[in-house]
Design a protein around this motif. Sequence first.
Motif: not given
Length: 461
Positions: A114-116, A148-149, A217, A251, A253-254, A280
Amino acid sequence: MTTAEIQALDRQFVWHPFTHMKLWLADDPLVITHGEGAYVFDSDGRKYFDGTASLWCNVHGHRVPKIDAAIRDQLAKIGHTTLLGLTNEPAAKLAERLVQIAPSGLKKVFFSDSGATATEAAFKMAAQYWWNLGRPEKCEFVGLTEAYHGDTVGAMSVGRTTAFHKPYWPMLFKTHFAPAPIEYRAGLHARVCDDALLGLRAILEKHANTIAAICIEPKVMGAAGMIVQPEGYLAGVRALADEFNVLLIADEVATGFGRTGAMFACDLEEVAPDLLCLGKGITGGYLPLAATLTTQKIFDAFLGEPWEGKTFFHGHTYTGNPLACVAALASLDLFAENDLLNHVRETASAFSLDLATLKDCPVVGDIRQCRFMVGVELVADPETARPFDPRLRVGAAVCQRLRARGILVRPLGDTIVINPPLITTAEEWRMVISALRIELDKITPDAGVAERGDEQIAGDY
Ligand code: PLP
């Protein structure tokens, strides 16, 4: 099962993520049964545009023949085998492919789910890198305000979102927070590029000796409300990391896998981070998979003798799951076959003027766009950026009304986020924008929209 039976089971047993369960329990949840392309369908056969890309991860739409087939073929071989002490073809091939498309210098791939977990692994790798080099004091991190991470403890420590994580602050580790380059929002640190970089420099001048890495991010801070960073900021952060001998964690992820019109947002400023976090969209939005990529230099620092304790003692049960890896490989093939990055760039230019017209709505404070990442921030007074009373839950109410029009989007506070699958056409974007306009035109700046009962389900985040 009937819709009512599923809803009853859900109400009785399921605790939903990021959801006000009191509101949830007072309403009838939407039951999604299937999907097709950029749409999902509920148990009553109603069709909805997937404006969140099923939480920012769907890339090529739902039920993509090539990805479906890849997973089916892999199922005929094995569903899961571990990467602890073993390897498998899909994981090895995917690692090679990721290195080929990643920013230069990233040579090794650590899989998680997962991203986390991708960011958590990056923090631990960065801290242990310095430990392995005999610099154990370099174990602190710099994050950006409102970043947010993810929701694990390390991720919450470095991405300390006020809205999400306040109850956990006492248990989080020490992090230095640099001002994010937020150009609009009042109440946050409304500084632009130079000020933000100066703020970061000030932290590094004082603390670089104890800092392992800066984590950001790149280009777009998603969960902060689709905050688009000014041109040059990312490259400026890279330069500061080099100047002060700290690592840079990106990061993505998004932002990764095409959402910004480049494969990775770092590519937009030709920045190569020391660690890159992916999640993601990596499997096209099909299965949980994440990856932390790093450089040969960092990897080599973990190559001591076994008794030296330099091994990266970190991993997860489903690390390198072959089903997820074949989905990811098929997804990467589709990027090339469908010239998807070009589609994102061209489509984004085609609808951006339509998006800009929303500025006429009296409650639209800011419109932020980086290609297929869009945030429309609603405020009581656009001149002063005065927010609505959060108790009105204006963003949630607007999303609820869009749902009645067959569009699924979610708010981040009072920012309406539109982040659909990358196959979305300009016509579909325009359809969403015009539905949004109709709903926004109904809002009066002083009164807001929240009629009691109107805001159920959507939640605030
Ligand atoms: N990092 C960023 C930038 C994100 O946007 C997210 C999720 O939205 C995460 C990490 C956490 O990802 P996950 O929900 O898969 O743990």
